[in-house]
Design a protein around this motif. Structure first.
Motif, PDB file in Angstrom:
ATOM      1  N   ILE A  94       0.862  -1.183   0.000  1.00 58.00           N
ATOM      2  CA  ILE A  94       0.000   0.000   0.000  1.00 58.00           C
ATOM      3  C   ILE A  94       0.894   1.228   0.000  1.00 58.00           C
ATOM      4  CG2 ILE A  94      -1.767   1.263   1.292  1.00 58.00           C
ATOM      5  CD1 ILE A  94      -2.584  -1.450   2.528  1.00 58.00           C
ATOM      6  N   PHE A  95       0.544   2.193  -0.831  1.00 63.39           N
ATOM      7  CA  PHE A  95       1.352   3.418  -0.893  1.00 63.39           C
ATOM      8  C   PHE A  95       0.429   4.622  -0.762  1.00 63.39           C
ATOM      9  CE2 PHE A  95       4.015   6.796  -2.399  1.00 63.39           C
ATOM     10  CZ  PHE A  95       5.303   6.408  -2.056  1.00 63.39           C
ATOM     11  N   ALA A  96       0.753   5.515   0.175  1.00 56.47           N
ATOM     12  CA  ALA A  96      -0.029   6.736   0.399  1.00 56.47           C
ATOM     13  C   ALA A  96       0.879   7.949   0.235  1.00 56.47           C
ATOM     14  CB  ALA A  96      -0.651   6.730   1.788  1.00 56.47           C
ATOM     15  N   THR A  97       0.454   8.895  -0.573  1.00 60.20           N
ATOM     16  CA  THR A  97       1.249  10.090  -0.800  1.00 60.20           C
ATOM     17  C   THR A  97       0.505  11.363  -0.417  1.00 60.20           C
ATOM     18  OG1 THR A  97       2.411  11.428  -2.463  1.00 60.20           O
ATOM     19  CG2 THR A  97       0.456  10.259  -3.198  1.00 60.20           C
ATOM     20  N   ASP A  98       1.245  12.296   0.093  1.00 61.69           N
ATOM     21  CA  ASP A  98       0.764  13.663   0.218  1.00 61.69           C
ATOM     22  C   ASP A  98       0.517  14.202  -1.192  1.00 61.69           C
ATOM     23  OD1 ASP A  98       0.434  16.365   1.303  1.00 61.69           O
ATOM     24  OD2 ASP A  98       2.434  16.754   0.515  1.00 61.69           O
TER      25      ASP A  98
ATOM     26  N   VAL B 190      -2.080  -1.038  -3.691  1.00 60.12           N
ATOM     27  CA  VAL B 190      -3.204  -0.172  -3.314  1.00 60.12           C
ATOM     28  C   VAL B 190      -2.638   1.234  -3.133  1.00 60.12           C
ATOM     29  CG1 VAL B 190      -4.943   0.311  -1.558  1.00 60.12           C
ATOM     30  CG2 VAL B 190      -4.442  -2.061  -2.200  1.00 60.12           C
ATOM     31  N   PHE B 191      -3.225   2.196  -3.846  1.00 59.93           N
ATOM     32  CA  PHE B 191      -2.673   3.552  -3.857  1.00 59.93           C
ATOM     33  C   PHE B 191      -3.682   4.558  -3.321  1.00 59.93           C
ATOM     34  CE2 PHE B 191      -2.062   7.709  -5.818  1.00 59.93           C
ATOM     35  CZ  PHE B 191      -0.745   7.968  -5.483  1.00 59.93           C
ATOM     36  N   GLY B 192      -3.191   5.472  -2.485  1.00 58.78           N
ATOM     37  CA  GLY B 192      -4.065   6.511  -1.955  1.00 58.78           C
ATOM     38  C   GLY B 192      -3.356   7.829  -1.779  1.00 58.78           C
ATOM     39  N   ILE B 193      -4.153   8.863  -1.599  1.00 60.69           N
ATOM     40  CA  ILE B 193      -3.645  10.205  -1.319  1.00 60.69           C
ATOM     41  C   ILE B 193      -4.026  10.579   0.104  1.00 60.69           C
ATOM     42  CG2 ILE B 193      -3.892  12.660  -1.883  1.00 60.69           C
ATOM     43  CD1 ILE B 193      -4.334  11.841  -4.798  1.00 60.69           C
ATOM     44  N   ALA B 194      -3.058  11.079   0.863  1.00 57.75           N
ATOM     45  CA  ALA B 194      -3.289  11.560   2.225  1.00 57.75           C
ATOM     46  C   ALA B 194      -2.932  13.042   2.258  1.00 57.75           C
ATOM     47  CB  ALA B 194      -2.441  10.777   3.223  1.00 57.75           C
ATOM     48  N   THR B 195      -3.931  13.877   2.393  1.00 54.56           N
ATOM     49  CA  THR B 195      -3.751  15.309   2.217  1.00 54.56           C
ATOM     50  C   THR B 195      -4.408  16.110   3.327  1.00 54.56           C
ATOM     51  OG1 THR B 195      -4.208  17.162   0.691  1.00 54.56           O
ATOM     52  CG2 THR B 195      -5.815  15.373   0.741  1.00 54.56           C
ATOM     53  N   GLY B 196      -3.945  17.327   3.484  1.00 49.30           N
ATOM     54  CA  GLY B 196      -4.623  18.245   4.385  1.00 49.30           C
ATOM     55  C   GLY B 196      -5.858  18.851   3.752  1.00 49.30           C
TER      56      GLY B 196
ATOM     57  N   GLN C 296      -6.218  -1.529   8.311  1.00 50.51           N
ATOM     58  CA  GLN C 296      -6.620  -2.608   9.213  1.00 50.51           C
ATOM     59  C   GLN C 296      -7.313  -3.759   8.488  1.00 50.51           C
ATOM     60  OE1 GLN C 296      -9.039  -0.769  12.230  1.00 50.51           O
ATOM     61  NE2 GLN C 296      -7.292  -0.087  13.445  1.00 50.51           N
ATOM     62  N   SER C 297      -7.943  -3.443   7.364  1.00 46.32           N
ATOM     63  CA  SER C 297      -8.683  -4.486   6.647  1.00 46.32           C
ATOM     64  C   SER C 297      -7.775  -5.387   5.816  1.00 46.32           C
ATOM     65  CB  SER C 297      -9.735  -3.848   5.732  1.00 46.32           C
ATOM     66  OG  SER C 297      -9.121  -2.995   4.779  1.00 46.32           O
ATOM     67  N   TYR C 298      -6.472  -5.058   5.744  1.00 46.70           N
ATOM     68  CA  TYR C 298      -5.522  -5.853   4.975  1.00 46.70           C
ATOM     69  C   TYR C 298      -4.671  -6.693   5.918  1.00 46.70           C
ATOM     70  CZ  TYR C 298      -6.734  -2.835   1.061  1.00 46.70           C
ATOM     71  OH  TYR C 298      -7.424  -2.160   0.095  1.00 46.70           O
ATOM     72  N   GLU C 299      -4.425  -7.920   5.537  1.00 43.92           N
ATOM     73  CA  GLU C 299      -3.589  -8.805   6.346  1.00 43.92           C
ATOM     74  C   GLU C 299      -2.114  -8.581   6.013  1.00 43.92           C
ATOM     75  OE1 GLU C 299      -3.040 -13.586   7.322  1.00 43.92           O
ATOM     76  OE2 GLU C 299      -4.670 -12.889   6.035  1.00 43.92           O
ATOM     77  N   ASN C 300      -1.341  -8.254   7.023  1.00 43.77           N
ATOM     78  CA  ASN C 300       0.096  -8.074   6.887  1.00 43.77           C
ATOM     79  C   ASN C 300       0.472  -7.099   5.762  1.00 43.77           C
ATOM     80  OD1 ASN C 300       2.795  -8.549   7.562  1.00 43.77           O
ATOM     81  ND2 ASN C 300       2.995 -10.162   6.007  1.00 43.77           N
ATOM     82  N   PRO C 301      -0.067  -5.874   5.773  1.00 49.48           N
ATOM     83  CA  PRO C 301       0.266  -4.915   4.707  1.00 49.48           C
ATOM     84  C   PRO C 301       1.671  -4.335   4.871  1.00 49.48           C
ATOM     85  CG  PRO C 301      -1.074  -3.855   6.357  1.00 49.48           C
ATOM     86  CD  PRO C 301      -0.982  -5.307   6.762  1.00 49.48           C
ATOM     87  N   PHE C 302       2.286  -4.003   3.756  1.00 49.63           N
ATOM     88  CA  PHE C 302       3.566  -3.305   3.750  1.00 49.63           C
ATOM     89  C   PHE C 302       3.288  -1.927   3.157  1.00 49.63           C
ATOM     90  CE2 PHE C 302       7.941  -2.817   1.642  1.00 49.63           C
ATOM     91  CZ  PHE C 302       8.507  -2.296   2.801  1.00 49.63           C
ATOM     92  N   VAL C 303       3.535  -0.879   3.945  1.00 49.33           N
ATOM     93  CA  VAL C 303       3.032   0.448   3.605  1.00 49.33           C
ATOM     94  C   VAL C 303       4.164   1.439   3.339  1.00 49.33           C
ATOM     95  CG1 VAL C 303       1.543   2.351   4.327  1.00 49.33           C
ATOM     96  CG2 VAL C 303       1.002   0.001   5.039  1.00 49.33           C
ATOM     97  N   GLY C 304       4.091   2.093   2.182  1.00 51.92           N
ATOM     98  CA  GLY C 304       5.009   3.161   1.839  1.00 51.92           C
ATOM     99  C   GLY C 304       4.289   4.496   1.851  1.00 51.92           C
ATOM    100  N   THR C 305       5.012   5.560   2.165  1.00 49.84           N
ATOM    101  CA  THR C 305       4.420   6.895   2.212  1.00 49.84           C
ATOM    102  C   THR C 305       5.391   7.915   1.637  1.00 49.84           C
ATOM    103  OG1 THR C 305       5.276   7.319   4.453  1.00 49.84           O
ATOM    104  CG2 THR C 305       3.068   6.340   4.282  1.00 49.84           C
ATOM    105  N   ALA C 306       4.845   9.047   1.208  1.00 57.44           N
ATOM    106  CA  ALA C 306       5.688  10.127   0.694  1.00 57.44           C
ATOM    107  C   ALA C 306       5.090  11.462   1.113  1.00 57.44           C
ATOM    108  CB  ALA C 306       5.788  10.054  -0.822  1.00 57.44           C
ATOM    109  N   GLY C 307       5.966  12.424   1.415  1.00 57.31           N
ATOM    110  CA  GLY C 307       5.492  13.737   1.816  1.00 57.31           C
ATOM    111  C   GLY C 307       6.621  14.739   1.891  1.00 57.31           C
ATOM    112  N   ASP C 308       6.248  15.983   2.215  1.00 63.52           N
ATOM    113  CA  ASP C 308       7.245  17.053   2.201  1.00 63.52           C
ATOM    114  C   ASP C 308       7.154  18.029   3.362  1.00 63.52           C
ATOM    115  OD1 ASP C 308       4.768  18.184   1.209  1.00 63.52           O
ATOM    116  OD2 ASP C 308       5.949  19.898   0.505  1.00 63.52           O
TER     117      ASP C 308
END
Length: 247
Positions: free
Chosen positions: A4-8, A36-42, A191-203
């Motif tokens: 799973i990867f979440a980016t700002d 699985v890709f998502g955006i995490a933003t303000g 939480q709904s994923y079993e044993n996820p490996f999560v990457g993130t990016a931000g500034d």
């Protein structure tokens, strides 16, 4: 193992007033290989949805208001956290008195703004009464300087820290429920994923905990207070995703 990867968004995926074709292709490749890709933003949801549709960004989830709202790729709400309306209005008044250039309050989707007119936010403006009817989920302000933003965040967190969490974002301030931030919201989503490996990016500062708590990539050009605390650096989302996929 699900990756799973979440980016700002601003300053990370969205750089130099654009989302590049190279980054979009990297996202598509990542998802085509099961990621699985998502955006995490303000940003509030209406604002980031506008960007997603404008650039045709493929997403599986979106975290808005620095964790105040989580939606799926159909923009259906998965989770949200309110700020007590009375506290929210007190914080709004505090921002006004603190010398904010503009200050606003959001129900997680739209906004009601005050102070100096902000043309960008006007596209998502609704009356304050409607915000209160839907319950406050976040507040924003722009300060005259980065130092003023950081100082005001410290003051708000000291005075209202039981209820809200104020984070500096260069000379802006993002405020959400004290019970959440990007990292907490991302933890809830996975939480709904079993044993996820999560990457993130931000500034920026509102990305810091997310970068620290997961496989984080700080943008080279980001706030140096943040960049200095993260070992892995990248210049773009395509660069970060490429490295993350190799792990």
């Amino acid at each position: 193992m699900k990756k799973i990867f979440a980016t700002d968004y601003d300053g990370t995926l969205f750089q130099n007033e654009n989302v590049t074709k190279k980054d979009l292709e990297a996202i598509k490749k990542f998802r085509s290989e099961g990621g699985v890709f998502g955006i995490a933003t303000g940003r509030m949801i209406s604002s980031i949805r506008n960007e997603i549709e404008k650039y045709d960004i493929p997403v599986d989830f979106v975290i808005g208001i620095n964790g105040g709202v989580i939606v799926d790729n159909n923009f259906e709400e998965i989770h949200s956290l309110d700020i007590d309306n009375t506290v929210g209005m007190e914080v709004l008044d505090y921002l006004k008195e603190s010398g904010a250039i503009h200050y606003s309050v959001s129900d997680g989707y739209d906004v009601s703004s005050f102070g100096e007119e902000n043309e960008f936010l006007q596209r998502f403006a609704i009356p304050l009464e409607k915000i209160l009817d839907n319950n406050i989920k976040g507040l924003y302000s722009s300060m005259p300087s980065i130092a003023a933003a950081r100082g005001t965040c410290d003051e708000i967190n000291s005075k209202y820290g039981q209820h809200v969490k104020a984070l500096p974002n260069y000379n802006d301030i993002d405020i959400a429920s004290a019970k959440t931030d990007k990292s907490i919201a991302l933890s809830k989503y996975i939480q709904s994923y079993e044993n996820p490996f999560v990457g993130t990016a931000g500034d920026a500062h509102n990305d810091l905990q997310m970068l620290k708590n997961f496989e984080g990539y700080a943008m080279h050009h980001g706030d140096q207070d943040v960049v200095s605390q993260i070992s892995q650096k990248a210049g773009s989302i395509s660069e970060a995703i490429k490295h993350f996929m190799s792990l």
